[in-house]
Enzyme design. Structure first.
Site, mmCIF file in Angstrom:
data_model
loop_
_atom_site.group_PDB
_atom_site.id
_atom_site.type_symbol
_atom_site.label_atom_id
_atom_site.label_comp_id
_atom_site.label_asym_id
_atom_site.label_seq_id
_atom_site.Cartn_x
_atom_site.Cartn_y
_atom_site.Cartn_z
ATOM 1 N N ARG A 49 38.638 -9.002 18.287
ATOM 2 C CA ARG A 49 38.421 -10.636 18.849
ATOM 3 C C ARG A 49 39.621 -11.472 18.315
ATOM 4 N NH1 ARG A 49 32.928 -11.715 16.136
ATOM 5 N NH2 ARG A 49 34.319 -10.141 14.623
ATOM 6 N N THR A 72 41.645 -3.868 11.059
ATOM 7 C CA THR A 72 41.031 -4.053 9.589
ATOM 8 C C THR A 72 40.527 -2.771 9.078
ATOM 9 O OG1 THR A 72 38.791 -4.765 10.182
ATOM 10 C CG2 THR A 72 40.478 -6.488 9.924
ATOM 11 N N GLY A 118 30.816 6.888 3.616
ATOM 12 C CA GLY A 118 29.873 6.484 2.408
ATOM 13 C C GLY A 118 30.360 5.184 2.179
ATOM 14 N N LYS A 132 22.653 1.223 14.055
ATOM 15 C CA LYS A 132 23.309 2.660 13.500
ATOM 16 C C LYS A 132 22.609 3.439 13.895
ATOM 17 C CE LYS A 132 27.567 1.081 11.782
ATOM 18 N NZ LYS A 132 28.638 1.122 12.395
ATOM 19 N N GLY A 167 40.430 -1.865 15.070
ATOM 20 C CA GLY A 167 41.383 -1.012 14.314
ATOM 21 C C GLY A 167 42.423 -1.874 13.552
ATOM 22 N N TYR A 197 22.288 4.626 6.564
ATOM 23 C CA TYR A 197 20.981 4.098 6.631
ATOM 24 C C TYR A 197 20.319 4.191 7.858
ATOM 25 C CZ TYR A 197 23.878 -0.157 7.011
ATOM 26 O OH TYR A 197 24.892 -1.204 7.495
HETATM 27 C C1 HXC Z 1 22.233 -14.692 7.638
HETATM 28 C C2 HXC Z 1 23.629 -14.932 9.236
HETATM 29 C C3 HXC Z 1 24.828 -14.551 8.288
HETATM 30 C C4 HXC Z 1 24.403 -14.288 6.945
HETATM 31 C C5 HXC Z 1 25.868 -14.918 10.277
HETATM 32 N N1 HXC Z 1 24.370 -15.213 10.695
HETATM 33 N N2 HXC Z 1 25.979 -14.617 9.010
HETATM 34 N N3 HXC Z 1 22.381 -15.184 8.835
HETATM 35 N N4 HXC Z 1 22.988 -14.533 6.705
HETATM 36 N N5 HXC Z 1 25.184 -14.079 6.160
HETATM 37 C C6 HXC Z 1 23.719 -15.565 11.533
HETATM 38 C C7 HXC Z 1 24.030 -16.961 12.080
HETATM 39 O O1 HXC Z 1 23.402 -17.956 11.367
HETATM 40 C C8 HXC Z 1 23.734 -16.834 13.536
HETATM 41 O O2 HXC Z 1 22.342 -17.088 13.669
HETATM 42 C C9 HXC Z 1 23.975 -15.293 13.726
HETATM 43 O O3 HXC Z 1 23.973 -14.698 12.645
HETATM 44 C C10 HXC Z 1 25.301 -15.164 14.640
HETATM 45 O O4 HXC Z 1 26.287 -15.784 13.855
HETATM 46 P P1 HXC Z 1 27.736 -16.307 14.269
HETATM 47 O O5 HXC Z 1 28.645 -16.754 13.219
HETATM 48 O O6 HXC Z 1 27.629 -17.278 15.473
HETATM 49 O O7 HXC Z 1 28.214 -14.910 14.962
HETATM 50 P P2 HXC Z 1 29.920 -14.416 15.377
HETATM 51 O O8 HXC Z 1 30.686 -15.556 15.310
HETATM 52 O O9 HXC Z 1 29.585 -13.788 16.780
HETATM 53 O O10 HXC Z 1 30.037 -13.387 14.132
HETATM 54 C C11 HXC Z 1 29.236 -12.305 14.289
HETATM 55 C C12 HXC Z 1 28.904 -12.105 12.679
HETATM 56 C C13 HXC Z 1 30.506 -12.008 11.624
HETATM 57 C C14 HXC Z 1 28.347 -10.585 12.365
HETATM 58 C C15 HXC Z 1 28.235 -13.004 12.040
HETATM 59 O O11 HXC Z 1 30.127 -11.812 10.278
HETATM 60 C C16 HXC Z 1 31.394 -11.216 12.269
HETATM 61 O O12 HXC Z 1 32.261 -11.435 12.791
HETATM 62 N N6 HXC Z 1 31.507 -9.875 11.587
HETATM 63 C C17 HXC Z 1 32.336 -8.757 11.942
HETATM 64 C C18 HXC Z 1 32.874 -7.939 10.717
HETATM 65 C C19 HXC Z 1 31.878 -7.354 10.163
HETATM 66 O O13 HXC Z 1 30.498 -7.767 10.034
HETATM 67 N N7 HXC Z 1 31.982 -6.427 9.320
HETATM 68 C C20 HXC Z 1 30.983 -5.558 8.578
HETATM 69 C C21 HXC Z 1 31.109 -4.231 9.058
HETATM 70 S S1 HXC Z 1 30.675 -3.224 7.372
HETATM 71 P P3 HXC Z 1 21.648 -18.517 14.151
HETATM 72 O O14 HXC Z 1 20.020 -18.541 14.243
HETATM 73 O O15 HXC Z 1 22.156 -19.583 12.949
HETATM 74 O O16 HXC Z 1 22.219 -18.972 15.281
HETATM 75 C C22 HXC Z 1 29.388 -2.403 7.679
HETATM 76 C C23 HXC Z 1 28.806 -1.473 6.617
HETATM 77 C C24 HXC Z 1 29.304 -1.948 5.404
HETATM 78 O O17 HXC Z 1 28.868 -2.191 8.929
HETATM 79 C C25 HXC Z 1 28.137 -1.254 4.432
HETATM 80 C C26 HXC Z 1 28.822 -1.448 2.944
HETATM 81 C C27 HXC Z 1 27.532 -0.988 1.748
HETATM 82 P P1 NAP Z 2 35.516 -4.384 8.875
HETATM 83 O O1 NAP Z 2 36.967 -4.338 8.462
HETATM 84 O O2 NAP Z 2 34.778 -5.755 8.787
HETATM 85 O O3 NAP Z 2 35.811 -4.230 10.415
HETATM 86 C C1 NAP Z 2 35.088 -4.573 11.417
HETATM 87 C C2 NAP Z 2 35.837 -4.620 12.647
HETATM 88 O O4 NAP Z 2 35.102 -4.760 13.756
HETATM 89 C C3 NAP Z 2 36.882 -5.636 12.426
HETATM 90 O O5 NAP Z 2 38.109 -5.292 12.662
HETATM 91 C C4 NAP Z 2 36.595 -6.576 13.654
HETATM 92 O O6 NAP Z 2 37.447 -7.265 14.325
HETATM 93 C C5 NAP Z 2 35.795 -5.834 14.784
HETATM 94 N N1 NAP Z 2 34.692 -6.270 15.530
HETATM 95 C C6 NAP Z 2 33.638 -7.075 14.889
HETATM 96 N N2 NAP Z 2 32.944 -7.685 15.826
HETATM 97 C C7 NAP Z 2 33.466 -7.334 17.158
HETATM 98 C C8 NAP Z 2 33.528 -7.625 18.661
HETATM 99 N N3 NAP Z 2 32.459 -8.426 18.891
HETATM 100 N N4 NAP Z 2 34.072 -7.194 19.343
HETATM 101 C C9 NAP Z 2 35.520 -6.684 19.041
HETATM 102 N N5 NAP Z 2 35.749 -6.173 17.557
HETATM 103 C C10 NAP Z 2 34.711 -6.482 16.847
HETATM 104 O O7 NAP Z 2 34.510 -3.344 8.386
HETATM 105 P P2 NAP Z 2 34.969 -1.988 7.876
HETATM 106 O O8 NAP Z 2 34.275 -1.840 6.594
HETATM 107 O O9 NAP Z 2 36.275 -1.194 8.111
HETATM 108 O O10 NAP Z 2 34.001 -0.760 8.805
HETATM 109 C C11 NAP Z 2 34.406 -0.283 9.789
HETATM 110 C C12 NAP Z 2 33.369 0.701 10.408
HETATM 111 O O11 NAP Z 2 32.636 1.579 9.120
HETATM 112 C C13 NAP Z 2 32.098 -0.059 10.884
HETATM 113 O O12 NAP Z 2 31.368 0.529 11.996
HETATM 114 C C14 NAP Z 2 31.011 -0.001 9.640
HETATM 115 O O13 NAP Z 2 29.576 -0.181 10.058
HETATM 116 C C15 NAP Z 2 31.198 1.314 9.078
HETATM 117 N N6 NAP Z 2 31.020 1.528 7.532
HETATM 118 C C16 NAP Z 2 31.884 0.963 6.663
HETATM 119 C C17 NAP Z 2 31.293 1.131 5.349
HETATM 120 C C18 NAP Z 2 32.318 0.765 4.329
HETATM 121 O O14 NAP Z 2 32.179 1.118 3.155
HETATM 122 N N7 NAP Z 2 33.333 0.065 4.614
HETATM 123 C C19 NAP Z 2 30.342 2.002 5.123
HETATM 124 C C20 NAP Z 2 29.337 2.575 6.163
HETATM 125 C C21 NAP Z 2 29.761 2.076 7.453
HETATM 126 P P3 NAP Z 2 37.619 -8.941 14.769
HETATM 127 O O15 NAP Z 2 37.101 -9.701 13.770
HETATM 128 O O16 NAP Z 2 39.057 -9.116 14.962
HETATM 129 O O17 NAP Z 2 36.748 -8.803 16.219
#
Ligand code: HXC
Ligand code: NAP
Length: 301
Positions: free
Chosen positions: A63, A41, A212, A185, A39, A170
């Site tokens: 985190r 971001t 979306g 998902k 919550g 998706y």
């Molecule tokens: C390929 C990748 C990668 C990338 C990470 N990895 N990023 N592989 N391409 N871009 C791989 C790493 O190499 C590693 O594998 C494994 O994933 C874990 O990576 P870590 O960095 O060690 O993981 P961690 O620190 O736990 O971080 C998790 C994370 C990070 C998912 C990688 O991006 C994160 O914290 N994300 C949280 C926020 C987020 O993702 N928001 C998006 C939500 S939006 P190896 O094999 O090297 O060990 C969404 C919908 C959006 O969901 C839709 C928009 C159109």
């Molecule tokens: P975002 O800003 O990247 O937010 C992701 C959040 O998840 C961050 O606040 C992150 O906080 C938290 N998070 C990630 N890993 C975590 C973990 N292991 N434990 C606790 N918290 C964790 O993404 P967003 O765009 O707002 O997306 C929010 C939701 O909407 C997601 O479910 C995403 O799949 C969905 N969604 C988004 C879009 C879009 O257009 N933006 C479209 C479709 C679906 P920390 O890094 O502090 O942990």
């Protein structure tokens, strides 16, 4: 919106009312606690803000300290009570500790928003096992672990409650370039349907809310890079615009409100009909690794 392209003579779907307006009666969530994972971001913060405007106290669990601070400042500026808790939703003990802290400080949350998720674009053939595990662990396992902790507390106490899972379309279309997130998902949508039935008798509603395209400044560099490769985000949507984050917040507050008590097991999509989009004339297929500018597959890389 691009006003020079072929869509310029079409109005698209009107913009929503401004941020700050509420869809429900003032005070709808007075005295209630809403627990929002991720919550601090983007969309999680926007959803938390709409609950705060309607009187809720907010718990933000994630985190990174900088995200917790951002969430605290944002919700605090609305005059609502806010508690931030460091928590990794992959770890059930960390989740239990976060709920303990919430109950001690603010009272038992009646609403859980499972918003936290993980995602990055990668061709499936290039994805490491750990990359797959990480996304599934956060997005699907984390959603279940949080739901389980929340559900058990309410079942034990005999109190009604509401869960809103944040999904993605998706889940049912497939997500080329996002195999891990799309599969996770799909699990979240399916879990919504199972838990709604299992926990309905206890008075716990479980719904799923699907955004979306909602661009925002907190998007990770990976996701922003993917969006930047799309030449015109507005003209690519049937609505001729992307989502405004308050639109998602209003939908979330409705699903968790007294006015939606008979809605459970439902997935509500807020995307201006983007997921149904089809073209009259099929464009040529561009393989994902070509779209991502990658050379031929090499198993050694
Ligand atoms: C390929 C990748 C990668 C990338 C990470 N990895 N990023 N592989 N391409 N871009 C791989 C790493 O190499 C590693 O594998 C494994 O994933 C874990 O990576 P870590 O960095 O060690 O993981 P961690 O620190 O736990 O971080 C998790 C994370 C990070 C998912 C990688 O991006 C994160 O914290 N994300 C949280 C926020 C987020 O993702 N928001 C998006 C939500 S939006 P190896 O094999 O090297 O060990 C969404 C919908 C959006 O969901 C839709 C928009 C159109
Ligand atoms: P975002 O800003 O990247 O937010 C992701 C959040 O998840 C961050 O606040 C992150 O906080 C938290 N998070 C990630 N890993 C975590 C973990 N292991 N434990 C606790 N918290 C964790 O993404 P967003 O765009 O707002 O997306 C929010 C939701 O909407 C997601 O479910 C995403 O799949 C969905 N969604 C988004 C879009 C879009 O257009 N933006 C479209 C479709 C679906 P920390 O890094 O502090 O942990």
């Amino acid at each position: 919106m691009d006003d020079t392209g072929p869509t310029q003579q079409f109005p698209g779907i009107p913009r929503p009312p401004a941020v700050g307006e509420t869809a429900l009666k003032p005070g709808t969530f007075d005295g209630e606690v809403v627990f929002v994972t991720g919550g601090g971001t983007g969309l999680g913060k926007a959803i938390a803000s709409e609950f705060a405007r309607l009187g809720a106290s907010i718990v933000i669990a994630s985190r990174k300290p900088e995200h917790l601070v951002a969430g605290e400042e944002s919700i605090g500026s609305l005059g609502a009570k806010v508690l931030t808790v460091a928590c990794d939703i992959r770890d059930p003990e960390s989740i239990a500790a976060a709920f303990d802290a919430a109950e001690a400080e603010l009272g038992r949350p009646r609403v859980l928003i499972n918003n936290a998720a993980a995602n990055f674009p990668v061709p499936a053939e290039d994805m490491s096992p750990n990359a797959w595990r990480t996304v599934v662990d956060i997005t699907l396992n984390g959603t279940f672990f949080c739901s389980r902790e929340f559900g058990r507390r309410h079942i034990e106490a005999g109190t009604p409650a509401s869960i809103v899972n944040i999904g993605a379309s998706y889940a049912w279309t497939g997500g080329p370039g996002f195999a891990h997130s799309a599969a996770a998902k799909a699990g979240v949508k399916n879990l919504t349907e199972t838990l709604a039935v299992e926990w309905g008798p206890y008075g716990i509603q479980v719904n799923c809310l699907v955004p979306g395209l909602f661009p925002h400044e907190d998007m990770t560099a990976d996701i922003q890079g993917n969006l930047a490769a799309t030449s015109d985000k507005d003209a690519c949507q049937p609505a001729l615009r992307t989502g405004h984050r308050q639109e998602l917040g209003w939908a979330a507050t409705f699903l968790a409100s007294p006015y939606a008590r008979f809605i459970s097991g439902h997935t509500l999509t807020v995307d201006g009909a983007n997921w149904q989009r089809r073209a009259l004339v099929n464009p040529a297929v561009t393989p994902i690794r070509v779209q991502m500018g990658r050379g031929p597959f090499s198993p050694g890389e």
